[in-house]
Scaffold this active site. Structure first.
Site, PDB file in Angstrom:
ATOM      1  N   GLU A   1       0.944  -1.156  -0.224  1.00 34.07           N
ATOM      2  CA  GLU A   1      -0.361  -0.230  -0.025  1.00 34.07           C
ATOM      3  C   GLU A   1       0.846   1.165  -0.059  1.00 34.07           C
ATOM      4  OE1 GLU A   1      -2.950   0.243  -0.302  1.00 34.07           O
ATOM      5  OE2 GLU A   1      -3.944  -1.860  -0.923  1.00 34.07           O
TER       6      GLU A   1
ATOM      7  N   TYR B   1      -5.837   6.078   5.025  1.00 32.90           N
ATOM      8  CA  TYR B   1      -6.146   5.407   3.848  1.00 32.90           C
ATOM      9  C   TYR B   1      -5.282   3.894   3.805  1.00 32.90           C
ATOM     10  CZ  TYR B   1      -5.366   2.504  -0.591  1.00 32.90           C
ATOM     11  OH  TYR B   1      -5.351   1.715  -0.888  1.00 32.90           O
TER      12      TYR B   1
ATOM     13  N   ASP C   1     -10.110   5.513  -1.360  1.00 32.68           N
ATOM     14  CA  ASP C   1      -9.111   6.390  -2.367  1.00 32.68           C
ATOM     15  C   ASP C   1     -10.069   7.034  -3.506  1.00 32.68           C
ATOM     16  OD1 ASP C   1      -9.821   4.306  -4.128  1.00 32.68           O
ATOM     17  OD2 ASP C   1      -7.642   4.304  -4.439  1.00 32.68           O
TER      18      ASP C   1
ATOM     19  N   CYS D   1     -13.739   1.708 -14.596  1.00 32.23           N
ATOM     20  CA  CYS D   1     -14.107   3.188 -14.600  1.00 32.23           C
ATOM     21  C   CYS D   1     -12.449   4.202 -14.496  1.00 32.23           C
ATOM     22  CB  CYS D   1     -14.949   3.200 -13.247  1.00 32.23           C
ATOM     23  SG  CYS D   1     -16.047   4.896 -12.741  1.00 32.23           S
TER      24      CYS D   1
ATOM     25  N   CYS E   1     -17.926   2.202 -20.065  1.00 33.89           N
ATOM     26  CA  CYS E   1     -18.802   2.094 -19.721  1.00 33.89           C
ATOM     27  C   CYS E   1     -18.896   0.749 -20.250  1.00 33.89           C
ATOM     28  CB  CYS E   1     -19.202   2.803 -19.675  1.00 33.89           C
ATOM     29  SG  CYS E   1     -18.963   4.640 -18.734  1.00 33.89           S
TER      30      CYS E   1
ATOM     31  N   CYS F   1     -18.665  -2.739 -18.453  1.00 40.21           N
ATOM     32  CA  CYS F   1     -18.288  -2.475 -17.161  1.00 40.21           C
ATOM     33  C   CYS F   1     -19.174  -3.606 -16.678  1.00 40.21           C
ATOM     34  CB  CYS F   1     -18.873  -0.990 -16.577  1.00 40.21           C
ATOM     35  SG  CYS F   1     -18.767  -0.524 -14.591  1.00 40.21           S
TER      36      CYS F   1
ATOM     37  N   CYS G   1     -25.273   2.266 -13.075  1.00 47.34           N
ATOM     38  CA  CYS G   1     -25.049   3.214 -12.830  1.00 47.34           C
ATOM     39  C   CYS G   1     -25.316   4.688 -13.472  1.00 47.34           C
ATOM     40  CB  CYS G   1     -23.558   3.560 -13.664  1.00 47.34           C
ATOM     41  SG  CYS G   1     -22.329   4.445 -13.985  1.00 47.34           S
TER      42      CYS G   1
HETATM   43  S1  SF4 Z   1     -20.767   2.681 -15.962  1.00 47.44           S
HETATM   44 FE1  SF4 Z   1     -20.547   4.374 -14.737  1.00 47.44          FE
HETATM   45  S2  SF4 Z   1     -18.758   2.861 -13.693  1.00 47.44           S
HETATM   46 FE2  SF4 Z   1     -18.983   1.244 -15.742  1.00 47.44          FE
HETATM   47  S3  SF4 Z   1     -17.556   2.280 -16.352  1.00 47.44           S
HETATM   48 FE3  SF4 Z   1     -19.069   3.579 -16.839  1.00 47.44          FE
HETATM   49  S4  SF4 Z   1     -19.370   5.154 -15.606  1.00 47.44           S
HETATM   50 FE4  SF4 Z   1     -17.927   3.648 -14.684  1.00 47.44          FE
END
Ligand code: SF4
Length: 310
Positions: free
Chosen positions: A52, A135, A153, A208, A215, A218, A224
């Site tokens: 870390e 953190y 973080d 992200c 996205c 994701c 989201c």
């Molecule tokens: S869908 Fe939302 S959480 Fe996923 S990468 Fe895109 S902005 Fe980030």
């Protein structure tokens, strides 16, 4: 000015939404987590702490070879505590921000002397160690000891703000509202909370990202709020401003330390002529030498030469 993140307490989160996001992320983590050597219980709590500290301001992929060598040479706090300062600075290599190495050694000496070479297991004791802030203490409690605690973080702040609030997180220190959000969505069970912290952080590191979130691949795209809102202001509020490197004192300090690390065996001093050949602006060079000396990273000799601390 009131911001979206300030207003989150006025928008109760739907528990089922947090739960379904948790399940999606946990499944994604099982398959996609990077196989880093300090993960999955393969090292000691001390090894987690070292990872870390090294990963602050340095990409994890760059940290791996340094961490592996470091842990072979100094597998626990007592071993690091006994090293010379020159050895520690040399082993830190090009990880950057080398004061972290000295603070880590100070931390090792306290762990050896006050905690019988075992990392303490409470937040207050951990944050009382040299160089260990909120953190790192939270990350060690979660990742090494499996305790339920919100780890906050930059990556986690960005993901939580986007997914749950539909806005970019602001830079600077974490706001109370962001801490409250992190606490509210943290799973109730210890093991689930650890996976949650790791998977949210990992999502922020590899999917992200600040400027170009992926996205389309994701695992939480369907849930989201930021994507649903059309990704408003994407990248406008950079959580960390781009830092110019060329020509900075950081670059000059790094060059001096690098030259010292690369001295041939049996030689430990860079003479003044060699130092001046490193950088044309000798006013800036001398300021950097003075600051390295102040930080305990070098010693300036009476004849103007420099060496690593002995
Ligand atoms: S869908 Fe939302 S959480 Fe996923 S990468 Fe895109 S902005 Fe980030």
């Amino acid at each position: 000015m009131t911001t979206a993140t300030d207003n989150i307490t006025a928008k109760p989160l739907v528990k089922s939404s947090a739960e379904s996001i948790r399940r999606s992320l946990a499944a994604w983590w099982q398959i996609n987590a990077r196989d880093l050597p300090w993960r999955f219980g393969r090292t000691t709590p001390w090894g987690v702490l070292v990872s870390e500290v090294m990963s602050q301001q340095t990409q994890m992929s760059r940290v791996v070879p340094y961490w592996q060598t470091w842990m072979q040479v100094w597998p626990d706090a007592a071993a690091l505590a006994d090293a010379t300062t020159a050895e520690v600075i040399t082993a830190w290599g090009r990880l950057g921000y080398p004061r972290r190495a000295l603070r880590l050694q100070e931390c090792a000496r306290v762990v050896r002397d006050q905690y019988d070479d075992q990392l303490p297991r409470t937040y207050d004791e951990l944050t009382g160690l040299p160089g260990i802030g909120d953190y790192t203490a939270s990350a060690v409690l979660s990742f090494a000891f499996g305790k339920r605690i919100a780890v906050i973080d930059t990556n986690i702040r960005r993901v939580l703000s986007r997914v749950f609030l539909g806005v970019e997180s602001l830079g600077g220190a974490a706001r109370p509202a962001e801490r409250e959000l992190a606490a509210r969505v943290l799973p109730a069970h210890d093991a689930q909370s650890v996976t949650w912290n790791q998977s949210v952080m990992e999502l922020g590191a590899v999917v992200c990202t600040a400027k170009q979130p992926l996205c389309e691949t994701c695992p939480v795209s369907a849930q989201c709020a930021f994507l649903a809102a059309g990704r408003p202001g994407l990248g406008e509020r950079r959580t960390r401003p781009r830092q110019r490197f060329a020509g900075t004192d950081r670059q000059v300090r790094g060059m001096v330390l690098d030259a010292l690390r690369k001295l041939p065996q049996g030689k430990s001093v860079l003479d003044r002529a060699r130092i001046e050949s490193l950088w044309n602006d000798h006013v800036q060079l001398d300021q950097c030498l003075a600051s390295l000396d102040d930080d305990g990273l070098i010693e300036i000799l009476p004849d103007g030469g420099v060496c690593l601390p002995r």
